[in-house]
Design an enzyme around this catalytic site. Structure first.
Site, PDB file in Angstrom:
ATOM      1  CE  LYS A 127      -4.040  -1.282   2.646  1.00 45.25           C
ATOM      2  NZ  LYS A 127      -4.963  -0.633   3.566  1.00 45.25           N
ATOM      3  CG  HIS A 177      -0.726   7.845   2.655  1.00 48.81           C
ATOM      4  ND1 HIS A 177      -1.013   8.546   3.803  1.00 48.81           N
ATOM      5  CD2 HIS A 177      -1.494   6.728   2.681  1.00 48.81           C
ATOM      6  CE1 HIS A 177      -1.927   7.890   4.488  1.00 48.81           C
ATOM      7  NE2 HIS A 177      -2.230   6.784   3.844  1.00 48.81           N
ATOM      8  CG  HIS A 193       1.667   5.848   6.307  1.00 53.09           C
ATOM      9  ND1 HIS A 193       1.438   5.620   4.974  1.00 53.09           N
ATOM     10  CD2 HIS A 193       0.750   5.104   6.977  1.00 53.09           C
ATOM     11  CE1 HIS A 193       0.441   4.758   4.844  1.00 53.09           C
ATOM     12  NE2 HIS A 193       0.003   4.439   6.043  1.00 53.09           N
TER      13      HIS A 193
END
Length: 566
Positions: free
Chosen positions: A127, A130, A133
């Site tokens: 995933k 981004h 995070h």
RNA sequence: GCGUCACUAGCUCAGUUGGAUAGAGCAACGGCCUUCUAAGCCGUAGGUCUGGGGUUCGAAUCCCUAGUGACGCGCCA
């Protein structure tokens, strides 16, 4: 260093029998305005014991104390007793302390080298890594460093999201629509595309979700094909993630993620069953938490496979036995508060007293103008992109302002990444915020580059100094207000670090260095340092050096670099 | 429906766990580079601390209540 606060507490204790030294010590505060003094003692609480008005008490105590060598003035103002430390005494005490301790100024051994775990970042494999995070990553990294600084043996764990039904989904998506060569060109983004496609298709075809669950169950049961696909995706993801961690200067002592605990789950379930805290409900196993005012926690699904909470319980148990931590900290977003309260309560119900040592350090959500970030909806800003853009902007500024700088690329990286990280760590962690390119790429005012610039300026003056100033300093030359303001702030650094650890709030350190930079810049502006008078020059250089050291230590504690030139 | 969190200057935020005159940055306006890095410094302006009650010597801070916003609550993580 002289403990001025304790000196004051003892001085007051001689005149106040109604309070112990400790009580007085805890009551002493900092005056709101600096011209009022360095420490203050409010007398309101003494009114009953003294049977007098607080302002009378203050005046009487001041008279009884008289004068003291450490203090320039001891005055009563209304109900307060204000202590103003002698400037030269203060400067000597603080600057000598910093000079002696160097990069250990503010450090302690209160951790007694005991194990303290900080789990943070915990990104999901396959995933997007981004912008959202960065919060867990940098708050966690800062706590890791701060607790290390306080004498704990801090252990950083990246609890990778590398397990769960989502991998069933990934496997299904890859088998149906994936192309190995396409993925290898840009792994994470291509995997994310598959993930997004899965969810789009699943809207109209619920069978997909069932198939995904089946594949996850296969993975959990050791199916060869499932395992190989999963391991491949994990490897591809980690290569990219490590690139970002490297840019951020973040290091993990362990990457034991959710999958690591899969074989430890059965024993935990066994223990829970034996201790009779679970019950069957609609084919699944739950822990009823109603007596504790929480909704029930689902521990196993009706097909027997594990859930997020099951793995967190297993992880905590493993960590206790493997590390015997004194503190087990989870830097995870506020939306998961209930989840953490539930499993910590379950650990407690299992009879483990160390449940109290587990801490959920929660933080607010980063969203975009269009709404919250969602990998599933393809609505994300990749952290790497933000970092690269910030570095690029910084490079342009360097070319403009300091074209002769030697290691431009390295400095641009430190400052650019620092700007992004600083922004993240400047507000209290509980605040939500909306990402904006404009504020991320602004480098003036309360920003990382501002603090770094101040540090670089201090380094620059020190490089140009042509005298030795390690001894024989006449501190009386630091008698101006700007100098004293810097010194007062320098003296507070150790307690700021302690407080930020106590509150799990790195922003306290970030704000502190910003404050220090502001004060220092005023001093720098008002006081020429490299002057002809050698005594004055040495004293000011000592102040510059202590500030340089403290800014650097502070920046490093929150994971920021302190370049010497920029 | 139940629960958690947030609300302070036009904007983004501090506010030392209940103390003195609520502070910064950004944006606006006005000054300061032939002297140590102007990514800087100084000044001006900007406030009913969401509203209403309460607790007490004293409230932005604690309690109650209303409002606004965000989030969470059985087979995702």
């Amino acid at each position: 260093m002289i403990d001025f606060k304790m000196t004051i507490a003892e001085l007051l204790n001689e005149k106040i029998e109604a309070m112990t030294v400790e009580e007085i010590y805890d009551t002493i505060e900092y005056p709101k305005h600096e011209d009022m003094g360095d420490y203050a003692f409010p007398c309101f609480r003494l009114a009953k014991a003294f049977r007098k008005a607080p302002n009378m008490i203050a005046a009487d105590i001041v008279e009884a104390i008289g004068s003291h060598a450490y203090f320039e003035t001891i005055e009563s103002v209304a109900a307060y007793i204000n202590f103003k430390i002698d400037k030269a005494v203060f400067a000597k005490a603080v600057l000598e302390e910093i000079s002696e301790k160097g990069d250990q100024y503010g450090a302690t051994d209160i951790g007694e080298n005991k194990n303290l775990i900080v789990e943070f970042s915990s990104v999901n494999i396959a995933k997007a890594f981004h912008m959202g995070h960065i919060r867990s990553t940098m708050i966690g990294n800062a706590l890791y460093k701060i607790f290390g600084f306080l004498g704990f043996n801090a252990i950083s764990i990246n609890h990778l999201g590398d397990y769960g039904t989502q991998f069933g989904k990934m496997i299904v998506a890859y088998k149906k629509w994936g192309d190995k060569d396409v993925i290898l060109k840009d792994p994470v983004r291509e995997l994310v595309k598959l993930y997004v496609k899965f969810h789009e298709e699943a809207e109209n075809d619920p069978v997909l979700d069932d198939t995904a669950r089946e594949w996850f169950t296969k993975l959990e049961n050791g199916d060869q094909e499932a395992y190989e696909l999963w391991a491949w995706m994990k490897e591809l993801s980690l290569v990219e993630f490590d690139r970002v961690y490297d840019m951020l200067g973040v290091h993990f002592d362990s990457y034991a993620g959710e999958s690591f605990y899969s074989d430890k789950i059965p024993a935990v379930l066994e223990e829970m069953r034996n201790k009779n805290i679970m019950k069957k409900s609609e084919g699944a196993e739950i822990v009823d938490l109603e007596p504790h005012n929480m909704p029930p926690a689902l521990i196993t699904k009706k097909d027997g496979s594990s859930l997020y909470i099951t793995r967190d319980i297993a992880a905590a148990m493993y960590r206790k036995s493997h590390y015997d931590f004194v503190k087990n900290i989870y830097v995870v977003g506020a939306p998961q508060q209930l989840h953490f309260k539930q499993w910590m309560k379950i650990i407690e119900l299992m009879g483990h007293e160390w449940a109290k040592d587990c801490v959920h350090v929660e933080f607010g959500t980063v969203s975009l103008e269009e709404g919250s970030m969602s990998t599933r909806k393809g609505r994300v800003i990749y952290l790497e992109e933000v970092l690269l853009k910030a570095v690029e902007s910084t490079k342009a500024i360097i070319e403009e302002k300091n074209p002769n700088l030697e290691n431009k690329d390295e400095v641009a990286k430190q400052v650019g990444v620092g700007a992004v990280v600083y922004q993240e760590l400047s507000n209290n962690r509980i605040k939500d915020y909306t990402f904006s390119w404009e504020s991320t790429l602004s480098f003036e005012g309360e920003t990382g580059p501002y603090v770094m610039y101040t540090h670089a300026r201090a380094c620059s003056v020190l490089r140009k100094a042509d005298v030795e100033f390690s001894a024989g300093i006449e501190y009386k030359h630091l008698g101006d207000d700007a100098s004293k303001d810097v010194i007062r702030l320098l003296s507070k650094f150790p307690e700021v670090v302690l407080e930020s650890a106590r509150k799990y709030e790195p922003a306290m350190v970030t704000r502190y260095v910003t404050n220090l930079a502001q004060r220092f810049n005023r001093f720098y502006h008002d006081n020429p340092i490299l002057v002809d008078d050698v005594e004055v020059k040495k004293a000011r250089l000592a102040l510059v050096d202590a500030t340089r050291q403290t800014i650097k230590t502070g920046l490093n504690l929150v994971g920021l670099a302190a370049p010497e030139r920029m």
